[in-house]
Structures are given as structure tokens and as C-alpha cells.
Motif scaffolding. Structure first.
Motif, PDB file in Angstrom:
ATOM      1  N   PHE A  30      64.989  76.992  36.193  1.00 54.22           N
ATOM      2  CA  PHE A  30      64.023  76.260  36.746  1.00 54.22           C
ATOM      3  C   PHE A  30      63.422  74.991  35.914  1.00 54.22           C
ATOM      4  N   ASP A  77      59.224  72.783  38.513  1.00 55.36           N
ATOM      5  CA  ASP A  77      58.877  74.123  39.081  1.00 55.36           C
ATOM      6  C   ASP A  77      57.803  74.537  38.359  1.00 55.36           C
ATOM      7  N   TYR A  78      57.911  74.514  37.097  1.00 54.32           N
ATOM      8  CA  TYR A  78      56.681  75.031  36.165  1.00 54.32           C
ATOM      9  C   TYR A  78      56.301  74.069  35.213  1.00 54.32           C
ATOM     10  N   GLN A 204      56.763  84.900  37.849  1.00 53.26           N
ATOM     11  CA  GLN A 204      57.425  84.256  39.002  1.00 53.26           C
ATOM     12  C   GLN A 204      57.039  84.968  40.306  1.00 53.26           C
TER      13      GLN A 204
END
Length: 207
Positions: A30, A77-78, A204
Motif C-alpha cells: 500500500f 492508501d493510508y 484493512q
């Protein structure tokens, strides 16, 4: 997803969790940004040892607009944010920006009492979104003990969700941080690595 690690009390494992969670997600391919909002700059010190390229690291030590921050963070993504050990303007900014707020607390009722300021803030918040995204993460649990149960019972008073994963007090975390690594890199077969893997799995699976 923006994940804020928040607690006005220091020494609860906030930075350790932030670093290892960010690394764990990045190692799953990610795109991850790790933001150091703590004036002590521990995340930057950790990163300077190895200068990892598989995740991005920034420092932000002033109040910011949560909506603008989320817009900038959307290219990742994060985004994992290590908030300062205080309930000042920066922490309020982190709470506003986060999609998920993890509150690391020690494994006993005494530790919870020391963290009551942030817990009470969330309990009394009129912002339902803020309450719904906040979860207590039990940290620094002594392996082989059942004291974490005491903390879980105490958390019920605040009506907040508890992360099913517990982070124990293990030497692997200390040694990995000192080496500028995550426990997944430093000791991939360790119990600490299993805990971080479980925490990444939990994050997740969140909607």
C-alpha cells in the motif's frame, strides 16, 4: 484512510504503534504516509537511521485544517499520524482529519485513568462521526498476564470500541525502533510481528 494515534499521556506506545502499523501496511504494497506531529520528533529520528523508501515520512508540528489535510492525503492508501502527547490544537486537528482514531492505553485501570481526558473528550463529543471512528488499543500489556481484562472492563465506562488486538511490552519493539526498523523487518517470526500483522489485518478489514 487517515489513522490518528492519539493520547494526551506519553509513554503509552503511541509512536511505536504508529511506526509499526505504517510499516506493516507499506510492506503490503500500500502507499503509506507516516506523519510525525510530535514535537519530540521520534518518528523522524527513527526514519533517519535507515531512510526507508517504501513509505513516505513527513513532519507537521502546527495546527492544520482537517478537510484540507484529508484532500492532500487522498493520494495515499493510508496515512498514519502520530499526534503529540497533549490535547492542544494539533491533536484537535488530527481528530478532525482522521477516519480512524486509535487511542493506545496501558493495560490497567490506572493507565486508563491517566488517559481519561482524551476518553472523556470522545465520550462527551456531540460529533457522532468522531465517536464512531475512535477505538481504544490496549498497549504495553505484560505477556503472560491477564491484566488486559481489567482495562477492557474499565473502557466499558466510556462506551468506546476496543480493538481486538493487544500490543504487548516486548523487547523486539525496542530493538527494532533502535535499529530504525519495524518489528516485521527486525524480527519477522516474533510474537511482536504477529501482533502488528493482526493489527494491520484489523485495519484493512475496516469499511
Amino acid at each position: 484512510m487517515v489513522i490518528g494515534l492519539v493520547n494526551q499521556k506519553g509513554g503509552v506506545g503511541k509512536t511505536t504503534v504508529a511506526v509499526n502499523l505504517a510499516c506493516g501496511l507499506a510492506l503490503r504494497d500500500f502507499s503509506v504516509l507516516l506523519v510525525d506531529c510530535d514535537p519530540q520528533g521520534s518518528v523522524l529520528q527513527w526514519h533517519s537511521i535507515q531512510n526507508h523508501t517504501f513509505l513516505s515520512v513527513e513532519r507537521l508540528v502546527q495546527q492544520f485544517d482537517g478537510q484540507s489535510f484529508r484532500k492532500r492525503a487522498s493520494k495515499y492508501d493510508y496515512v498514519v499520524v502520530d499526534a503529540p502527547p497533549a490535547l492542544g490544537d494539533i491533536t484537535v486537528s488530527v481528530l478532525d482529519a482522521a477516519d480512524l482514531v486509535l487511542i493506545p492505553v496501558g493495560p490497567s485501570a490506572l493507565d486508563l485513568w491517566s488517559s481519561k481526558q482524551i476518553l472523556a473528550l470522545l465520550e462527551k463529543s456531540r460529533n457522532k462521526r468522531l465517536r464512531s471512528k475512535a477505538k481504544v488499543l490496549i498497549c504495553r500489556k505484560i505477556p503472560g498476564t491477564r491484566i488486559g481484562r481489567e482495562a477492557r472492563e474499565a473502557v466499558d465506562v466510556y462506551g468506546l470500541d476496543i480493538v481486538p488486538v493487544e500490543i504487548s511490552q516486548r523487547i523486539a519493539y525496542v530493538e527494532a525502533m533502535t535499529a530504525g526498523l519495524s518489528v516485521l523487518q527486525f524480527a519477522p517470526s516474533s510474537a511482536a510481528a504477529e501482533e502488528i500483522t493482526a493489527l494491520c489485518d484489523f485495519v484493512q478489514k475496516l469499511p
